[in-house]
Design a protein around this motif. Structure first.
Motif, PDB file in Angstrom:
ATOM      1  N   MET A 338       0.520  -1.115   0.176  1.00 34.25           N
ATOM      2  CA  MET A 338       0.117  -0.204   0.052  1.00 34.25           C
ATOM      3  C   MET A 338       0.539   0.893  -0.058  1.00 34.25           C
ATOM      4  SD  MET A 338      -2.938  -1.231   2.735  1.00 34.25           S
ATOM      5  CE  MET A 338      -3.838   0.971   2.720  1.00 34.25           C
ATOM      6  N   THR A 341      -0.381   4.738  -1.059  1.00 33.57           N
ATOM      7  CA  THR A 341      -1.640   5.130  -0.676  1.00 33.57           C
ATOM      8  C   THR A 341      -0.858   5.664   1.133  1.00 33.57           C
ATOM      9  OG1 THR A 341      -3.711   3.672  -0.537  1.00 33.57           O
ATOM     10  CG2 THR A 341      -3.295   4.602   1.456  1.00 33.57           C
ATOM     11  N   TRP A 384      -2.702  -0.632  10.152  1.00 34.74           N
ATOM     12  CA  TRP A 384      -3.417  -0.151   9.677  1.00 34.74           C
ATOM     13  C   TRP A 384      -3.076  -1.194   8.377  1.00 34.74           C
ATOM     14  CZ3 TRP A 384      -6.135   2.120   5.100  1.00 34.74           C
ATOM     15  CH2 TRP A 384      -5.351   3.254   4.453  1.00 34.74           C
ATOM     16  N   SER A 385      -2.205  -0.890   7.923  1.00 34.72           N
ATOM     17  CA  SER A 385      -2.046  -2.116   6.043  1.00 34.72           C
ATOM     18  C   SER A 385      -2.559  -3.098   5.601  1.00 34.72           C
ATOM     19  CB  SER A 385      -0.672  -1.582   5.720  1.00 34.72           C
ATOM     20  OG  SER A 385       0.083  -0.514   5.567  1.00 34.72           O
ATOM     21  N   TRP A 388      -6.614  -3.584   6.856  1.00 34.89           N
ATOM     22  CA  TRP A 388      -6.680  -3.133   5.337  1.00 34.89           C
ATOM     23  C   TRP A 388      -6.981  -4.360   4.181  1.00 34.89           C
ATOM     24  CZ3 TRP A 388      -9.752   0.814   3.930  1.00 34.89           C
ATOM     25  CH2 TRP A 388     -10.475   1.506   3.215  1.00 34.89           C
ATOM     26  N   ARG A 391      -9.212  -7.756   4.338  1.00 32.17           N
ATOM     27  CA  ARG A 391     -10.268  -6.687   3.966  1.00 32.17           C
ATOM     28  C   ARG A 391     -10.989  -7.132   2.666  1.00 32.17           C
ATOM     29  NH1 ARG A 391     -14.956  -6.711   7.068  1.00 32.17           N
ATOM     30  NH2 ARG A 391     -16.448  -5.331   5.799  1.00 32.17           N
ATOM     31  N   PHE A 392      -9.596  -6.293   2.129  1.00 32.38           N
ATOM     32  CA  PHE A 392      -9.526  -5.566   0.558  1.00 32.38           C
ATOM     33  C   PHE A 392      -9.007  -6.348  -0.219  1.00 32.38           C
ATOM     34  CE2 PHE A 392     -11.854  -2.119   3.673  1.00 32.38           C
ATOM     35  CZ  PHE A 392     -13.138  -2.400   3.087  1.00 32.38           C
ATOM     36  N   GLY A 395      -4.921  -1.050  -1.922  1.00 31.00           N
ATOM     37  CA  GLY A 395      -5.069  -0.349  -0.857  1.00 31.00           C
ATOM     38  C   GLY A 395      -6.017   0.881  -1.771  1.00 31.00           C
ATOM     39  N   PRO A 396      -6.598   1.576  -0.923  1.00 26.89           N
ATOM     40  CA  PRO A 396      -7.730   2.555  -1.855  1.00 26.89           C
ATOM     41  C   PRO A 396      -6.859   3.193  -2.911  1.00 26.89           C
ATOM     42  CG  PRO A 396      -7.543   2.967  -0.243  1.00 26.89           C
ATOM     43  CD  PRO A 396      -6.857   2.284   0.218  1.00 26.89           C
TER      44      PRO A 396
END
Length: 412
Positions: A338, A341, A384-385, A388, A391-392, A395-396
């Motif tokens: 990520m 991000t 947090w990386s 995240w 789950r996803f 990275g956004p």
């Protein structure tokens, strides 16, 4: 047709991700914050010259010296190295999937350029993404070269970068007499970038950054460098590192396929040369009284030949420390997955602390004090990386970049 490197080991269940690249990228995105902190919190010349602002105490000078010796230039070099290696890997995988790799790459660079310009104009003046997009476009022309030829060209470009830096330094030294209006203007311009221009010169930036978001944005839009001019001034250096990254991927260096003894030799040689050299340059600047000529000479000319040597040394050291399944390796690699991000998020958080639309602390802290924020930022990245990604999966901003590039590619 792109020549593929030897097939590296791929971690099971990680969708083909290369742990070595992710771990290296994680180290780079965390460590580059050490170099960027003065850019977030202090006036522009303080980035290179500790006496420009916030560097009056012995501890401030010590922090500057340690950053110069161990960080500056090498983490940006590592980012550039990884950009080149990752670019080649994406092209290879696109070809394997029957896609037009060159078209996909150019779309990715176009999207990255737009995102970089948004970052540069509306968040922070230290953006490197728009520059990477331009240099990455040029780098596409070299992807079919062998590792050896890429290495040779990287060395040649480093020499060219040194030549450009030498011309800059000669101009500065000639302007030191300040015997003509042109010489005075050139001297003042270098003082504003590398010297100690004084509070009167720095106050417009300080006032703007402590003001509203619109004040800061107006200042950035009026004073930002031109990415096309940056392409001329620092483009050869960046391209050199990207080509070296392609060579490092093609040879198996970046994928952890060399022997541990070879990595140890690379780390010892790279760091054994670069760290004493950077220490000597820092000592030279200190002995000069932080004279603008000494600062510019080291930044623009003397650092160039050892910057990539140090970058390779750090890369080899990190690859020696990578432990598949280890807690630190897993967390750092997640931060690296990520990196885009985390890089932008760092800018958002640090400018919120510094600028007037947030806490308004710009130019309020000493140089050493601003580094107290770094462990907090690192802890947040590591915390947090991984959740995240679990789950996803992405990275956004990585997802935005990928989806936007592929949507424009498909024409939908």
């Amino acid at each position: 047709m792109i020549d593929h490197p030897p097939s590296p080991p791929v971690l099971p269940g990680d969708r083909g991700r290369l742990l070595t690249l992710d771990a290296l990228r994680g180290v780079a995105v965390m460590a580059i914050l050490l170099a960027n902190m003065p850019g977030f919190a202090l006036p522009d010349p303080a980035y290179s010259n500790p006496r420009a602002w916030g560097g009056d105490r012995a501890i401030d000078i010590a922090v500057w010296a340690l950053t110069e010796i161990f960080v500056n230039g090498r983490m940006r070099g590592l980012f550039s190295l990884l950009f080149g290696g990752s670019m080649l890997l994406i092209l290879q995988r696109a070809e394997d999937a029957g896609e037009n790799g060159a078209t996909l790459h150019l779309r990715r660079m176009a999207v990255l350029f737009v995102l970089g310009m948004i970052h540069l104009s509306f968040i922070w003046t230290g953006d490197i993404l728009a520059h990477y997009a331009l240099v990455g476009t040029i780098a596409l022309g070299f992807v079919d070269m062998s590792a050896r030829r890429l290495l040779v060209l990287a060395v040649v470009l480093t020499g060219f970068s040194m030549a450009l830096g030498a011309l800059d330094c000669l101009g500065l030294f000639a302007a030191a007499a300040r015997d003509t209006p042109q010489a005075v203007a050139l001297w003042n311009a270098y003082q504003a970038a590398f010297g100690m221009p004084g509070p009167a010169v720095l106050m417009p930036e300080i006032i703007a950054m402590r003001g509203s978001w619109s004040d800061g944005t107006a200042f950035r839009l009026a004073n930002n460098g031109n990415p096309l001019l940056d392409l001329i001034s620092i483009g050869p250096e960046t391209l050199s590192a990207m080509l070296l990254g392609m060579a490092a991927l093609r040879s198996g260096f970046l994928t952890g396929q060399w022997s541990r003894s070879t990595y140890r030799r690379c780390a010892a040689l790279g760091l054994g040369i670069s760290l004493p050299a950077y220490a000597a340059m820092a000592a030279t600047v200190m002995a000069s009284g932080y004279d603008v000529r000494a600062v510019a000479l080291t930044q623009l000319f003397l650092q160039a030949p050892v910057r990539l040597i140090g970058t390779i040394g750090y890369a080899a050291l990190v690859l020696l420390l990578v432990r598949p399944g280890g807690w630190w390796t897993t967390r750092i690699a997640a931060a690296g997955r990520m990196a885009f991000t985390n890089y932008i998020a760092t800018s958002v958080v640090m400018t919120f602390v510094s600028y007037g639309h947030g806490l308004g602390q710009f130019a309020q802290w000493h140089r050493a004090t601003i580094y107290l924020l770094i462990p907090v930022a690192w802890a947040l990245m590591l915390a947090w990386s991984k959740p995240w990604l679990d789950r996803f999966g992405q990275g956004p901003l990585e997802r935005l970049w990928r989806v936007t590039a592929r949507t424009s590619l498909s024409g939908r």
